[in-house]
Write a protein that holds these residues in place. Structure first.
Motif, short mmCIF file in Angstrom:
data_model
loop_
_atom_site.label_atom_id
_atom_site.label_comp_id
_atom_site.label_asym_id
_atom_site.label_seq_id
_atom_site.Cartn_x
_atom_site.Cartn_y
_atom_site.Cartn_z
N ALA A 306 0.82 -1.22 0.00
CA ALA A 306 0.00 0.00 0.00
C ALA A 306 0.85 1.26 0.00
O ALA A 306 0.42 2.31 -0.51
CB ALA A 306 -0.94 0.00 1.20
N ALA A 307 2.05 1.21 0.58
CA ALA A 307 2.93 2.39 0.58
C ALA A 307 3.36 2.73 -0.85
O ALA A 307 3.45 3.91 -1.22
CB ALA A 307 4.14 2.14 1.46
N ALA A 308 3.62 1.69 -1.65
CA ALA A 308 3.97 1.93 -3.05
C ALA A 308 2.79 2.52 -3.81
O ALA A 308 2.97 3.34 -4.72
CB ALA A 308 4.42 0.62 -3.69
N VAL A 309 1.58 2.12 -3.44
CA VAL A 309 0.38 2.72 -4.05
C VAL A 309 0.33 4.21 -3.73
O VAL A 309 0.03 5.03 -4.61
CB VAL A 309 -0.89 2.01 -3.54
CG1 VAL A 309 -2.14 2.77 -4.00
CG2 VAL A 309 -0.94 0.57 -4.05
N ALA A 310 0.63 4.57 -2.48
CA ALA A 310 0.63 5.99 -2.10
C ALA A 310 1.65 6.77 -2.93
O ALA A 310 1.37 7.90 -3.38
CB ALA A 310 0.95 6.13 -0.61
N ARG A 311 2.82 6.17 -3.17
CA ARG A 311 3.84 6.87 -3.98
C ARG A 311 3.37 7.00 -5.43
O ARG A 311 3.63 8.02 -6.09
CB ARG A 311 5.15 6.10 -3.90
CG ARG A 311 5.83 6.21 -2.53
CD ARG A 311 7.24 5.65 -2.54
NE ARG A 311 7.25 4.20 -2.67
CZ ARG A 311 7.20 3.35 -1.65
NH1 ARG A 311 7.13 3.83 -0.40
NH2 ARG A 311 7.22 2.05 -1.84
N GLY A 312 2.68 5.98 -5.95
CA GLY A 312 2.16 6.07 -7.30
C GLY A 312 1.10 7.15 -7.42
O GLY A 312 1.04 7.87 -8.42
N ILE A 313 0.26 7.28 -6.41
CA ILE A 313 -0.76 8.33 -6.40
C ILE A 313 -0.10 9.70 -6.33
O ILE A 313 -0.54 10.66 -6.99
CB ILE A 313 -1.72 8.11 -5.21
CG1 ILE A 313 -2.57 6.86 -5.45
CG2 ILE A 313 -2.62 9.33 -5.00
CD1 ILE A 313 -3.40 6.44 -4.27
N GLU A 314 0.97 9.81 -5.55
CA GLU A 314 1.69 11.09 -5.47
C GLU A 314 2.27 11.46 -6.83
O GLU A 314 2.19 12.63 -7.25
CB GLU A 314 2.82 10.97 -4.45
CG GLU A 314 3.67 12.24 -4.36
CD GLU A 314 4.82 12.11 -3.36
OE1 GLU A 314 5.65 13.04 -3.30
OE2 GLU A 314 4.89 11.08 -2.65
N ASP A 315 2.84 10.49 -7.53
CA ASP A 315 3.40 10.78 -8.86
C ASP A 315 2.31 11.23 -9.83
O ASP A 315 2.57 12.06 -10.72
CB ASP A 315 4.09 9.53 -9.41
CG ASP A 315 5.34 9.15 -8.61
OD1 ASP A 315 5.89 10.04 -7.93
OD2 ASP A 315 5.75 7.97 -8.67
N LYS A 316 1.11 10.72 -9.66
CA LYS A 316 0.02 11.04 -10.58
C LYS A 316 -0.66 12.35 -10.24
O LYS A 316 -0.96 13.16 -11.13
CB LYS A 316 -1.01 9.90 -10.55
CG LYS A 316 -2.31 10.16 -11.30
CD LYS A 316 -2.10 10.16 -12.80
CE LYS A 316 -3.43 10.29 -13.52
NZ LYS A 316 -3.27 10.28 -14.99
N ALA A 317 -0.93 12.59 -8.93
CA ALA A 317 -1.79 13.72 -8.55
C ALA A 317 -1.15 14.67 -7.54
O ALA A 317 -1.83 15.58 -7.06
CB ALA A 317 -3.11 13.18 -7.99
N GLY A 318 0.09 14.45 -7.18
CA GLY A 318 0.74 15.37 -6.26
C GLY A 318 0.89 14.84 -4.85
O GLY A 318 0.25 13.84 -4.47
N HIS A 319 1.72 15.52 -4.07
CA HIS A 319 2.06 15.06 -2.72
C HIS A 319 0.84 15.02 -1.80
O HIS A 319 0.71 14.10 -0.98
CB HIS A 319 3.13 15.97 -2.13
CG HIS A 319 3.60 15.53 -0.77
ND1 HIS A 319 4.23 14.32 -0.56
CD2 HIS A 319 3.51 16.14 0.45
CE1 HIS A 319 4.53 14.21 0.73
NE2 HIS A 319 4.10 15.29 1.36
N LEU A 320 -0.07 16.01 -1.93
CA LEU A 320 -1.24 16.04 -1.05
C LEU A 320 -2.09 14.79 -1.22
O LEU A 320 -2.57 14.22 -0.22
CB LEU A 320 -2.07 17.29 -1.35
CG LEU A 320 -3.38 17.42 -0.55
CD1 LEU A 320 -3.10 17.46 0.95
CD2 LEU A 320 -4.16 18.67 -0.98
N ALA A 321 -2.26 14.34 -2.45
CA ALA A 321 -3.07 13.14 -2.69
C ALA A 321 -2.42 11.92 -2.03
O ALA A 321 -3.11 11.09 -1.43
CB ALA A 321 -3.22 12.90 -4.20
N GLY A 322 -1.09 11.83 -2.13
CA GLY A 322 -0.39 10.73 -1.49
C GLY A 322 -0.52 10.77 0.02
O GLY A 322 -0.72 9.73 0.67
N VAL A 323 -0.44 11.96 0.60
CA VAL A 323 -0.57 12.12 2.05
C VAL A 323 -1.98 11.73 2.50
O VAL A 323 -2.16 11.02 3.50
CB VAL A 323 -0.25 13.57 2.47
CG1 VAL A 323 -0.66 13.83 3.91
CG2 VAL A 323 1.23 13.85 2.29
N LEU A 324 -2.99 12.17 1.77
CA LEU A 324 -4.37 11.83 2.13
C LEU A 324 -4.59 10.32 2.06
O LEU A 324 -5.29 9.74 2.91
CB LEU A 324 -5.35 12.55 1.20
CG LEU A 324 -5.47 14.07 1.37
CD1 LEU A 324 -6.42 14.65 0.33
CD2 LEU A 324 -5.95 14.42 2.78
#
Length: 549
Positions: A306-324
């Motif tokens: 799931a942590a890798a998913v968060a990093r993939g979301i950050e790459d796609k939509a920005g750091h805030l999306a990954g943090v959320l």
């Protein structure tokens, strides 16, 4: 039943089956109160809404609690590896979720006795002990996966893992140790609302809504027959993480602890539907946003955690999306730990006659709170002391064990809901029985596929198709037998459902023991043999994997 409203003077009538007198009294929910002596009919939208707000809790928590750390991993894997092509599985699971949990809801409100205790009393010591032992083992391992989710979220957020695990454990324990049912439920409901963080993340990543709508209603198998084995394992994982055995034990006991009676059945069903909608929306959002985040990237088809998913979301939509997303994972891990720990403490309290209620303070239910806290502390310690490899192995074992045990849990649920001594006018109707029997057949098939895939990791797609075909033939033969012979000599009078709002199960010791037919004895024996063989094979395979590593 006539009782006073305060806990100190709350004593059930002699004919009540309730095991802990704290389970009788005012309903004190997170969002409202209903007095025990309030029998006023609910007319008008305002009165009904206030009643619903007071009742909300059991269905919401049990459903959202199942979108836990394991669910984030499973739905993330489905989205990252197969896009949105497996969204249809969520729609197929909606009626399964409702029927299973509605039966549990009826058992809790009508009997006042927990799931494990009913199994013990109606099916004997073997199955009673088996239900508690497997629940304890499975829940303990599931708790470890919840804390693994905490470490993954903390790692992404840059927080110290050890401190994060200790703090999460402290929050989980402290929220239950207030001696107030209402305070606990308010914390739990707040965490449930936290799961809605997935909705803004969805819009930040903005997957294709039209494609998601299509894949939600049109079934497909990604990759063709060559990837059938891998895809089936993901489907089994989705079923296992969405329809988990602990849910049955948790909701039945939580309904009892909240003091919900048959009079409020329709409101509790509405609560259950609210929980189902939230859990399906959250699951679909996770699949969709993960699919969009990894589409066209080197990470597509390469799920890790799931942590890798968060990093993939950050790459796609920005750091805030990954943090959320990481915060949502942290929230899901804690609410999952709440529910899993409570289901275990409730079950053990039921079976061993320990006072088991969140209405009681720690001094009034030391064993109950000790079991709850002990499980949390042990799971947190195991998480901190284990390596990444052993954590992955435990996560795999949890998914497999849940898949193996789920059919047996549903079988006992179905049998209990057809026991007239237990549910009286609330017993299942023919349509519910037919649907649940079909669900049991599908769960058995998926369980066999999962067990075979763990024992033989290189299992071919043809072998899986043979298992499915064999289960289909066996299901047709069993259905044909019961349709032809099952009703002979077992005809009963139609169920009289009049006045059922005031019907409660008498004390367990006054009930006649159920008489099992020859066919049912054979079925129970076959189920026992399958469970023992499948669990032994899975344990041996997990040990071999660990030793080889």
């Amino acid at each position: 039943m006539t009782t006073h409203a305060t806990l100190n003077s709350t004593v059930p009538e002699p004919r009540s089956a309730v095991l802990d007198d704290a389970h009788v009294g005012d309903i004190k929910g997170a969002l409202g109160t209903i007095r025990l002596d309030d029998t006023t009919p609910r007319h008008g939208l305002s009165a009904r809404l206030k009643t619903l707000l007071a009742i909300i809790g059991p269905g919401l928590i049990v459903m959202v609690g199942d979108n836990d750390a394991g669910a984030f991993s499973t739905y993330g894997q489905a989205g990252q590896n197969y896009g949105t092509q497996l969204l249809w599985t969520l729609l197929m699971l909606v009626p399964v979720l409702y029927v299973n949990q509605e039966m549990v809801l009826r058992l809790g409100a009508v009997t006042g006795v927990g799931h494990a205790r009913l199994i013990l009393e109606r099916f004997g010591k073997f199955w009673g002990a088996f239900s508690v032992i497997d629940l304890f083992l499975l829940n303990a391992l599931t708790l470890v996966t919840e804390f693994i989710g905490v470490t993954l979220a903390a790692g992404y957020l840059g927080l110290p893992k050890a401190a994060s695990v200790v703090l999460a454990a402290g929050i989980i324990i402290a929220s239950a140790f207030t001696g107030s049912f209402r305070r606990f439920e308010r914390v739990a409901v707040a965490l449930c609302l936290g799961s809605l963080l997935l909705v803004p993340i969805y819009f930040m990543v903005h997957p294709k809504t039209s494609q998601m709508a299509h894949d939600f209603v049109v079934p497909s198998m990604p990759g063709g027959s060559g990837q059938l084995a891998a895809v089936m394992l993901v489907i089994v994982s989705i079923v296992g993480t969405t329809v988990a055995p602990w849910q049955l034990f948790f909701q039945q006991s939580y309904v009892i602890d909240k003091r919900i009676t048959p009079r409020f059945m329709k409101y509790e069903k509405a609560d259950l539907w609210i929980g189902i909608v939230i859990v399906i929306v959250g699951a679909a959002a996770m699949m969709g946003l993960t699919a969009a985040a990894f589409a066209g990237t080197d990470g597509f088809g390469q799920f890790s955690d799931a942590a890798a998913v968060a990093r993939g979301i950050e790459d796609k939509a920005g750091h805030l999306a990954g943090v959320l997303f990481a915060i949502a994972l942290l929230d899901a891990s804690i609410i999952g730990a709440f529910a899993v720990s409570l289901s275990t403490a409730y079950a053990i309290g039921d079976v061993f006659g320990i006072k088991h209620s969140l209405h009681r303070g720690v001094k009034g239910a030391k064993g109950f709170y000790g079991i709850y806290a002990g499980l949390v502390v042990a799971a947190a310690a195991i998480t901190l002391l284990s390596t990444d490899y052993t954590q992955g192995l435990m996560t795999q074992f949890v998914q497999v064990l849940a898949g193996v045990l789920l059919p047996s849990a549903t079988v006992f649920l179905l049998l209990l809901c057809n026991d007239r001594a237990v549910l009286g006018p609330w017993t299942n109707g023919p349509r519910t029985n037919a649907f649940t029997s079909a669900v049991v057949g599908v769960l058995v098939m998926l369980s066999l596929i999962l067990t075979a895939a763990v024992v033989w990791p290189d299992i071919s797609s043809d072998a899986i198709l043979w298992i499915m075909a064999g289960c289909g033939v066996a299901g047709v033969l069993v259905a044909g037998y019961f349709f032809t012979f099952g009703r002979r000599g077992t005809k009963e009078d139609p169920v009289d459902r009049t006045g059922r709002e005031n019907w409660r199960m008498p004390p367990l010791e006054t009930l006649d023991k159920p008489v099992l037919s020859t066919a049912r004895k054979v079925g129970m024996g076959a189920l026992r043999a399958y469970l023992l063989i499948a669990m032994a094979m899975v344990v041996v395979k997990i040990v071999q994997t660990a030793l080889n590593h």
